[in-house]
Design an enzyme around this catalytic site. Structure first.
Site, short mmCIF file in Angstrom:
data_model
loop_
_atom_site.label_atom_id
_atom_site.label_comp_id
_atom_site.label_asym_id
_atom_site.label_seq_id
_atom_site.Cartn_x
_atom_site.Cartn_y
_atom_site.Cartn_z
CG HIS A 1 14.39 -18.07 -36.21
ND1 HIS A 1 13.16 -17.52 -36.53
CD2 HIS A 1 14.40 -19.30 -36.77
CE1 HIS A 1 12.46 -18.38 -37.24
NE2 HIS A 1 13.18 -19.48 -37.40
C1 LIG Z 1 14.40 -27.01 -35.75
C2 LIG Z 1 14.69 -25.75 -36.54
C3 LIG Z 1 13.74 -25.33 -37.48
C4 LIG Z 1 14.00 -24.18 -38.24
N1 LIG Z 1 13.13 -23.84 -39.27
C5 LIG Z 1 13.50 -22.86 -40.14
C6 LIG Z 1 12.78 -22.64 -41.35
O1 LIG Z 1 11.80 -23.33 -41.66
N2 LIG Z 1 13.20 -21.65 -42.19
C7 LIG Z 1 14.28 -20.87 -41.90
O2 LIG Z 1 14.58 -19.96 -42.68
N3 LIG Z 1 15.00 -21.06 -40.76
C8 LIG Z 1 14.66 -22.06 -39.91
N4 LIG Z 1 15.44 -22.32 -38.81
C9 LIG Z 1 16.60 -21.44 -38.56
C10 LIG Z 1 17.77 -21.68 -39.53
O3 LIG Z 1 17.87 -23.03 -39.89
C11 LIG Z 1 19.06 -21.18 -38.86
O4 LIG Z 1 18.91 -19.79 -38.60
C12 LIG Z 1 20.30 -21.38 -39.72
O5 LIG Z 1 20.47 -22.74 -40.03
C13 LIG Z 1 21.54 -20.86 -38.97
O6 LIG Z 1 22.66 -21.05 -39.80
P1 LIG Z 1 24.15 -20.93 -39.25
O7 LIG Z 1 25.05 -21.27 -40.38
O8 LIG Z 1 24.32 -19.61 -38.59
O9 LIG Z 1 24.27 -22.03 -38.10
P2 LIG Z 1 23.98 -23.61 -38.15
O10 LIG Z 1 23.27 -23.96 -39.41
O11 LIG Z 1 23.36 -23.96 -36.86
O12 LIG Z 1 25.42 -24.25 -38.28
C14 LIG Z 1 26.34 -24.36 -37.22
C15 LIG Z 1 27.09 -25.67 -37.42
O13 LIG Z 1 28.27 -25.65 -36.63
C16 LIG Z 1 28.43 -26.92 -36.02
N5 LIG Z 1 29.24 -26.70 -34.81
C17 LIG Z 1 28.88 -26.04 -33.69
N6 LIG Z 1 29.89 -26.04 -32.80
C18 LIG Z 1 30.92 -26.69 -33.37
C19 LIG Z 1 32.23 -27.01 -32.95
N7 LIG Z 1 32.70 -26.65 -31.75
N8 LIG Z 1 33.02 -27.72 -33.80
C20 LIG Z 1 32.57 -28.11 -35.02
N9 LIG Z 1 31.33 -27.83 -35.46
C21 LIG Z 1 30.51 -27.12 -34.66
C22 LIG Z 1 27.01 -27.40 -35.75
O14 LIG Z 1 26.97 -28.79 -35.62
C23 LIG Z 1 26.29 -26.88 -37.00
O15 LIG Z 1 26.30 -27.84 -38.05
C24 LIG Z 1 15.20 -23.43 -38.02
C25 LIG Z 1 16.12 -23.85 -37.06
C26 LIG Z 1 15.88 -25.00 -36.33
C27 LIG Z 1 16.91 -25.45 -35.32
#
Ligand SMILES: Cc1cc2nc3c(=O)[nH]c(=O)nc-3n(C[C@H](O)[C@H](O)[C@H](O)COP(=O)(O)OP(=O)(O)OC[C@H]3O[C@@H](n4cnc5c(N)ncnc54)[C@H](O)[C@@H]3O)c2cc1C
Length: 529
Positions: A466
């Protein structure tokens, strides 16, 4: 040339791209490093145990602090697929506590108190049970009761009540304390990620282009303004320009990395890597916060748990049940039972979270049991004080960043986790669940004193996946973005993902990312509001 470039199609990025493209006069391109979300396991809730460990995630080693005694080769995984974390995660739907967001507001994120962010939680939610001041039914993201709850999870929730916790029917009502069953990000028995809920319906729009397998290498800056991005796709480097905004949604590890690679960060550190400084923002990559967990694993005395579905005939039966009725074990995310409890250090609100799984070895890095039938209780401190950082190792975009989460560096966190683990074992000792347990598998050693617990926590704790906070929102000198998520000192550039959070919410973090996506998109659409 397009109007908006969204970098990263994760939990927040899909929301941003979909909302911006609702205006037919605005052209939007979403660049996502990973593949599309075609893999059928993604959409099957039980597929979580496969998708969270396979090719749809990127592994990031992290640097242990001095004196570290935890697991060898520590690392964290982050999603790399359309939908990001929302596509691979365990689907547990939690928002934290109202006080988390009030704390954001007090720390300088004016306009992000709980009352300010609640409309953006409601905007995304389609709840299949609740419809009240805390919940809505009209949003795109499915939030559902579990279609299948394992009998052992029910027994565990009864054990929590035996231990003195009250049953809580809704952890997202504003009152988190107690035990119950998690609601999950699903609709009609299928995962409801932001790629499915927001992007899929939006992809028919001619003003939205989604490009997968596109890794952004750098933001193109000129005279203090973001002009576009340089990205690599199938071995070819390309440039894409935007006349309104570049919006980083690459998550708490990669958004700060991209800023630094582009010359936005602490000038001295950038100079060390030979990167031209466009904006001296020392806060970039600082304030890394993550939850830590300890997994308690027990061996059962009967083949009662989900572990029996590792055998082919049980698997086939569960698959058939799912195909015919969209319920049964395959419709479960496995993380079914939940609880929140206050340690003696809690300062007036729950600070320990428990996730019960009727299976062992379900998550990467968590042990299975020798007898083959086990269950797991994850214990998590929800408001750790240890803070870390993300920095560049090199100016080469292909090199992973230097991650120092500093887990458990603050002794307060060790004390808090030690108490939370002791209480977790107390729950597991209640007769409702204890009569099904042959023996404790983890911890393997006897834990008697609080010091024993502290040592066990240091040995067994792992990151909860997280990460937040590395492009912190605020108004002080070390803040990276302002309250409308604009990067300070650079025009035409925002960060809209979990990296902007001033502090962790007191639970899992996906709902928070979706809320940030919704509110961030609102600020883009109502520039200045
Ligand atoms: C295995 C796992 C289980 C989890 N379980 C839960 C749960 O049950 N419930 C919950 O609430 N939270 C859970 N979480 C946490 C939650 O999913 C994350 O906090 C949330 O998805 C973060 O969202 P975000 O938009 O900040 O980043 P992300 O969803 O990580 O999105 C970032 C995106 O940017 C892309 N990216 C990165 N660098 C580049 C680049 N240079 N160029 C183009 N694209 C790029 C990545 O591929 C990714 O798709 C879990 C996380 C993981 C990894």
């Amino acid at each position: 040339m397009v109007n908006y470039i969204v970098v990263g199609g994760g939990s927040a990025g899909c929301v941003v791209a979909a909302r911006l493209s609702e205006n037919p006069d605005a052209s939007v391109v979403l660049l996502e490093e990973g593949p599309s979300d075609w893999n059928p396991y993604i959409h099957l809730p039980v597929g979580f145990y496969k998708t969270s460990q396979g090719a749809l995630v990127e592994h990031y080693p992290w640097q242990p602090p001095p004196g570290y005694i935890g697991p060898a080769n520590p690392g964290m995984v982050q999603a790399r697929v359309l939908g990001g974390g929302a596509t691979v995660n365990a689907m547990v739907y939690l928002r934290g506590q109202p006080a988390d967001y009030d704390q954001w507001s007090h720390s300088g994120a004016t306009g992000w108190s709980y009352q300010d962010v609640l409309p953006f939680f409601l905007k995304h939610e389609a709840n299949d049970r609740f419809n009240n001041v805390s919940h809505s039914v009209a949003g795109p993201v499915g939030v559902s009761d579990q279609r299948h709850t394992h009998p052992l999870a029910r027994l565990w929730v009864q054990a929590c009540q035996e231990a003195g916790l009250a049953f809580n029917p809704d952890f997202n009502s504003g009152t988190q304390d107690g035990c119950g069953f998690y609601q999950i990000n699903a609709r009609k028995g299928r995962r409801s990620s932001t790629a499915v809920a927001y992007l899929k319906p939006a992809r028919a729009r001619t003003n939205l282009e989604v490009i997968t397998h596109a890794r952004v290498l750098q933001i193109i800056l000129s005279n203090g303004r973001a002009m576009g991005v340089k990205y690599e796709r199938r071995g070819k480097v390309q440039h894409l320009m935007a006349d309104r905004e570049v919006i980083l949604c690459a998550g708490a590890i990669n958004s700060p990395k991209l800023l630094m690679l582009s010359g936005i960060g602490a000038s001295e550190a950038l100079a060390e890597h030979g990167i031209e400084v466009h904006c001296d923002l020392p806060g970039v990559g600082q304030n890394l916060q993550d939850h830590v967990e300890v997994s308690l694993v027990s061996e059962l005395n009967t083949p009662l748990s989900y572990d029996k579905y590792k055998k082919l005939h049980h698997k086939l039966y569960a698959g058939l049940q799912y195909l015919l009725f969209r319920n049964g074990p395959a419709s479960s995310n496995i993380v079914e039972g939940g609880a929140f409890w206050r340690t003696s250090l809690a300062e007036g609100r729950a600070d320990a979270q428990y996730c019960f799984m009727a299976g062992a070895g379900v998550e990467a890095g968590v042990d299975s049991v020798p007898g083959g039938n086990g269950c797991t209780l994850n214990v998590c401190q929800t408001r750790p004080r240890s803070v870390g950082s993300v920095a560049l190792r090199s100016a080469d975009p292909g090199i992973k960043p230097l991650i120092r989460p500093n887990y458990l560096q603050d002794p307060y966190d060790v004390d808090c986790m030690a108490e939370a683990v002791e209480y977790g074992r107390h729950i597991m000792a209640q007769s409702a669940i204890a009569r099904h347990i042959r023996r404790e598998f983890v911890p393997a050693q006897a834990l008697r004193s609080r010091d024993d617990y502290r040592t066990f926590v240091r040995q067994a704790a792992h990151g909860a996946l997280h990460p937040v906070g590395t492009c912190r929102m605020g108004e002080d000198d070390s803040a990276v973005v302002d309250q409308q998520l604009r990067v300070r000192g650079i025009d035409g550039l925002r960060v809209i993902d979990n990296s902007i959070a001033p502090n962790l919410c007191s639970s899992n973090t996906n709902a928070m990312a979706i809320m940030i996506g919704e509110k961030g998109a609102y600020h883009v659409l109502h520039a200045g509001a």
